[in-house]
Motif scaffolding. Structure first.
Motif, short mmCIF file in Angstrom:
data_model
loop_
_atom_site.label_atom_id
_atom_site.label_comp_id
_atom_site.label_asym_id
_atom_site.label_seq_id
_atom_site.Cartn_x
_atom_site.Cartn_y
_atom_site.Cartn_z
N ILE A 78 0.85 -1.19 0.00
CA ILE A 78 0.00 0.00 0.00
C ILE A 78 0.89 1.24 0.00
O ILE A 78 1.76 1.39 0.86
N LEU A 79 0.65 2.13 -0.98
CA LEU A 79 1.43 3.35 -1.09
C LEU A 79 0.47 4.53 -1.21
O LEU A 79 -0.33 4.61 -2.14
N GLN A 101 -0.54 -3.30 -4.24
CA GLN A 101 -1.96 -3.57 -4.45
C GLN A 101 -2.81 -2.30 -4.44
O GLN A 101 -3.84 -2.23 -5.11
N VAL A 102 -2.38 -1.28 -3.69
CA VAL A 102 -3.14 -0.04 -3.57
C VAL A 102 -2.21 1.14 -3.80
O VAL A 102 -1.18 1.26 -3.12
N LEU A 103 -2.58 2.00 -4.76
CA LEU A 103 -1.78 3.19 -5.05
C LEU A 103 -2.71 4.40 -5.06
O LEU A 103 -3.64 4.50 -5.86
N ASN A 104 -2.44 5.34 -4.15
CA ASN A 104 -3.26 6.54 -4.02
C ASN A 104 -2.44 7.76 -4.44
O ASN A 104 -1.48 8.14 -3.77
N LEU A 105 -2.85 8.37 -5.57
CA LEU A 105 -2.17 9.56 -6.08
C LEU A 105 -3.13 10.75 -6.15
O LEU A 105 -2.92 11.67 -6.94
N THR A 119 2.74 -0.27 -15.80
CA THR A 119 2.92 -1.61 -16.37
C THR A 119 3.54 -2.61 -15.38
O THR A 119 3.13 -3.77 -15.34
N PRO A 120 4.54 -2.23 -14.56
CA PRO A 120 5.13 -3.22 -13.64
C PRO A 120 4.21 -3.66 -12.51
O PRO A 120 4.51 -4.64 -11.81
N LEU A 121 3.10 -2.96 -12.30
CA LEU A 121 2.26 -3.22 -11.12
C LEU A 121 1.30 -4.37 -11.40
O LEU A 121 0.10 -4.20 -11.55
N LEU A 122 1.83 -5.57 -11.42
CA LEU A 122 1.04 -6.75 -11.78
C LEU A 122 -0.03 -7.08 -10.76
O LEU A 122 -1.05 -7.69 -11.09
N ALA A 123 0.19 -6.72 -9.49
CA ALA A 123 -0.76 -7.08 -8.42
C ALA A 123 -1.71 -5.94 -8.07
O ALA A 123 -2.51 -6.07 -7.16
#
Length: 350
Positions: A78-79, A101-105, A119-123
């Motif tokens: 989680i970021l 799994q979780v990206l908050n921007l 693209t690298p964030l497969l999960a």
């Protein structure tokens, strides 16, 4: 109790010292969380603990991230980078975060997204880009992120979204698109079809309020009838009438019509839908209903009267025939006489 608190404090201190926890942040070894939120940071701390799984960086003044920002935390799940000053996300910024799994921007100033940035964030399962300045989405946004179930794009500068981009998110369940300056002219028809199919499958969309053209301004795209797009070249060439009527909110659609979003948008001339059809006169409709009801009532009364007349006629005729037979019997008895009436007459003659 005091011993437990002391032990926890020692463990936290040991975690911070042994793993290089930034002094300005708070590290929690039990949950593998590093909290650096609202600390006035200008960049991502470089000495993050390698076993960190949750990293909170919201509410700072971070302007830039790059491919080395998270190289030390490959197990991050989680970021949170919300409420910062990030204006650009380079292609390899999340290259090492294969478990994220979780990206908050949200609430940054991002105006452009590189093609391969996610693209690298497969999960990845949740991606929130709301409250930014994003005007377009890259065609490769959905590449390798097919596990995504939540996508937030509200409060940006999006005027259109290529349907083909959204089709790559095969597991998407929630799509937030409100508060964007949506253009609801002819090229938006393919997106409308995809969104209504998305809703039909039981998924969630907030709303798409049109800002142009003028005849659709303020309307929700999902509630605009397809008939208003009959004048569009896209409608007449790629979407026959028979298939359009199968793609309303109440019908299933297969979401596979030939439309290539931005490419078509650039080649098609701008067109204005036909004016909204004139609604039927309500008074005429009510009068028609009333007249129909009166006629039906009269017919029913006539049928009832005929039935009553038939029953009464049958009863009268039955009674008439019964009385007629009785008269005939009495008349016959009077003419022939009964045996008891003849015997005294015969005796008196003797």
């Amino acid at each position: 109790m005091k011993g437990g608190l002391l032990l926890a404090s020692c463990l936290m201190l040991l975690f911070q010292v042994s793993s290089g926890c930034p002094e300005i942040c708070t590290c929690q070894p039990s949950s593998r969380t590093v909290d650096c939120s609202y600390r006035g940071l200008l960049e991502v701390p470089s000495n993050l603990p390698s076993q960190t799984q949750i990293l909170q960086l919201q509410g700072n003044q971070i302007r830039m991230i790059n491919y080395t920002s998270f190289v030390n935390v490959p197990g991050l799940r989680i970021l949170d980078l919300s409420n910062n000053s990030i204006s650009r996300v380079p292609p390899f910024s999340f290259h090492y975060l294969r478990s994220l799994q979780v990206l908050n921007l949200t609430s940054n100033v991002i105006h452009y997204l590189e093609g391969q940035v996610f693209t690298p964030l497969l999960a990845l399962k949740e991606l929130d880009l709301s409250f930014n300045n994003i005007g377009t989405l890259p065609e490769s946004l959905g590449n390798n992120t097919r596990n995504l179930t939540f996508l937030g794009l509200k409060n940006n500068h999006l005027q259109a979204v290529d349907r083909m981009v959204l089709e790559t998110f095969t597991n998407l369940k929630v799509l937030l698109l409100k508060s964007n300056p949506w253009q609801c002219s002819c090229p938006v028809l393919a997106l409308k079809l995809w969104l209504e199919n998305f809703l039909y499958k039981g998924n969630i969309i907030d709303e798409l309020i049109c800002t142009s053209p003028e005849n659709h301004k303020g309307n929700n795209l999902l509630k605009i009838p397809f008939e208003l797009y009959k004048s569009c070249p896209l409608f007449t060439t790629s979407f026959p009438m028979a298939s359009i009527h199968q793609h309303g909110p109440e019908h299933r659609n297969n979401g596979r019509h030939g439309y290539h979003g931005d490419h078509m948008e650039g080649s098609l001339p701008e067109c204005e839908p036909k004016p909204k059809p004139r609604p039927a006169n309500l008074r005429h409709a009510i009068a028609t209903v009333v007249i129909t009801g009166v006629i039906c009532g009269i017919v029913c009364l006539m049928m009832l009267a005929a039935a009553i007349y038939g029953c009464a006629y049958a009863a009268i005729m039955a009674k008439y025939h019964k009385e007629l037979k009785e008269v005939e019997r009495i008349t016959s008895a009077t003419e022939n006489g009964s045996p008891e009436e003849k015997e005294p007459l015969d005796g008196s003659l003797a």
